[in-house]
Write an enzyme that holds these catalytic residues in place. Structure first.
Site, PDB file in Angstrom:
ATOM      1  N   ASP A 160       0.828  -1.211   0.000  1.00 41.97           N
ATOM      2  CA  ASP A 160       0.000   0.000   0.000  1.00 41.97           C
ATOM      3  C   ASP A 160       0.866   1.267   0.000  1.00 41.97           C
ATOM      4  O   ASP A 160       0.350   2.375  -0.170  1.00 41.97           O
ATOM      5  CB  ASP A 160      -1.027  -0.007   1.137  1.00 41.97           C
ATOM      6  N   SER A 161       2.204   1.103   0.108  1.00 39.73           N
ATOM      7  CA  SER A 161       3.107   2.249  -0.103  1.00 39.73           C
ATOM      8  C   SER A 161       2.969   2.771  -1.525  1.00 39.73           C
ATOM      9  O   SER A 161       3.427   3.876  -1.829  1.00 39.73           O
ATOM     10  CB  SER A 161       4.558   1.846   0.167  1.00 39.73           C
ATOM     11  N   ASP A 182      -0.971  -6.114  -0.222  1.00 45.31           N
ATOM     12  CA  ASP A 182      -1.385  -5.503   1.047  1.00 45.31           C
ATOM     13  C   ASP A 182      -2.887  -5.289   1.081  1.00 45.31           C
ATOM     14  O   ASP A 182      -3.469  -4.809   0.098  1.00 45.31           O
ATOM     15  CB  ASP A 182      -0.737  -4.118   1.192  1.00 45.31           C
ATOM     16  N   GLU A 238       9.031  -4.077  10.542  1.00 46.93           N
ATOM     17  CA  GLU A 238       9.394  -2.762  10.003  1.00 46.93           C
ATOM     18  C   GLU A 238       9.930  -1.835  11.082  1.00 46.93           C
ATOM     19  O   GLU A 238       9.297  -1.628  12.128  1.00 46.93           O
ATOM     20  CB  GLU A 238       8.172  -2.122   9.315  1.00 46.93           C
TER      21      GLU A 238
HETATM   22  O1  KIV Z   1       3.519  -1.168   1.506  1.00 45.40           O
HETATM   23  C1  KIV Z   1       4.723  -1.448   1.560  1.00 45.40           C
HETATM   24  O2  KIV Z   1       5.508  -1.138   0.663  1.00 45.40           O
HETATM   25  C2  KIV Z   1       5.192  -2.169   2.727  1.00 45.40           C
HETATM   26  C3  KIV Z   1       6.676  -2.069   3.010  1.00 45.40           C
HETATM   27  C4  KIV Z   1       6.925  -2.074   4.453  1.00 45.40           C
HETATM   28  C5  KIV Z   1       7.439  -3.122   2.315  1.00 45.40           C
HETATM   29  O3  KIV Z   1       4.450  -2.775   3.423  1.00 45.40           O
END
Ligand code: KIV
Length: 256
Positions: A44-45, A82, A181
């Protein structure tokens, strides 16, 4: 052959480090997969790649749209998506519905969700019972940015104990892997030793069973990077230069 959850667990047992990166479209996914990345996360980043300040605004429909494109580029890597903010926290039914949509509509092999004990443990257990592989995510959980900020987590004895217990509870609920994280390296090492499932670290030191980074950080596409990111190339510069060269040639009638 496509990588499975069993393969990832076996690699932990063998001490073979797992390589993970994020992807948001077909072209990036195809390049990462062909380069031998073991696990590709539609994270979700991606909200930040799409111009948002935080991960909160991205919707399940947007995640699914991008995950479908990523799926078309991935042959070998394990594909994980995600669950975005408020698509699984309301109820177990909501989580099953959201995760079910992800698996059915995108062809992904699993989902990742943030949070631990006690909120997410029952949810993970029910998803796993429904046949949906789940990766847990503890430590810094960016969907809680308005409570935690983006600071390192687990610095006090009490906080590190809580994160360890969350990871253990999520493993017991059936999670196949655990994302750690932005926590101290010694805590990540301790969790990695305690769990039988692989830990994938980001800003969690070198002792995890694998590492993940956000691909836009790695490629130098992001405007700003977290302190733990490593920028391996500067595509912002490369793209700017290519576009400026093209613009100049068009204006000077040198191209075509
Ligand atoms: O959404 C994302 O990119 C993540 C990172 C912590 C890998 O969850």
């Amino acid at each position: 052959m496509a990588i499975t959850t069993q393969q990832l667990i076996q690699w932990k047992q063998q001490g073979r480090s797992i390589v993970a990166l994020t992807a948001w479209d077909y072209a990036i996914a195809q390049l990462l997969d062909a380069a031998g990345v073991d696990l590709i996360l539609v994270g979700d980043s991606m909200a930040v790649v799409l111009g948002h300040e935080t991960t909160l605004p991205i919707t399940l429909d947007e995640m699914i749209y991008h995950a479908k494109a990523v799926r078309r580029g991935v042959r070998r890597a394990f594909l994980l998506v995600d669950l975005p903010f408020l698509t699984y926290q309301e109820s177990i039914q909501q989580a099953i519905h959201s995760a079910g949509r992800v698996l059915k509509e995108t062809g992904a092999q699993g989902v990742k969700l943030e949070g631990g004990y006690p909120e997410m443990v029952e949810t993970v257990a029910r998803l796993v019972k429904a046949g949906i592989p789940v990766m847990g995510h503890v430590g810094l959980t960016p969907q809680s940015v308005h409570q935690l900020g983006l600071r390192q987590q687990g610095k006090s004895e009490e906080a590190s104990e809580r994160i360890l217990n969350e990871a253990i509870a999520l493993e017991q609920a059936g999670a196949f892997a655990m994302l750690l994280e932005h926590i101290p390296a010694d805590l990540a090492m301790h969790i990695t030793q305690k769990l039988t499932i692989p830990t994938i670290g980001i800003g969690a030191g070198p002792h995890c069973d694998g590492q993940v980074l956000v691909t836009s950080d790695v490629l130098g596409l992001a405007e700003k990077n977290p302190p733990f990111a490593k920028v391996y190339t500067n595509l912002r510069e490369t793209i700017t230069k290519a576009v400026q060269d093209y613009a100049l040639e068009v204006r000077e009638r040198k191209f075509p």
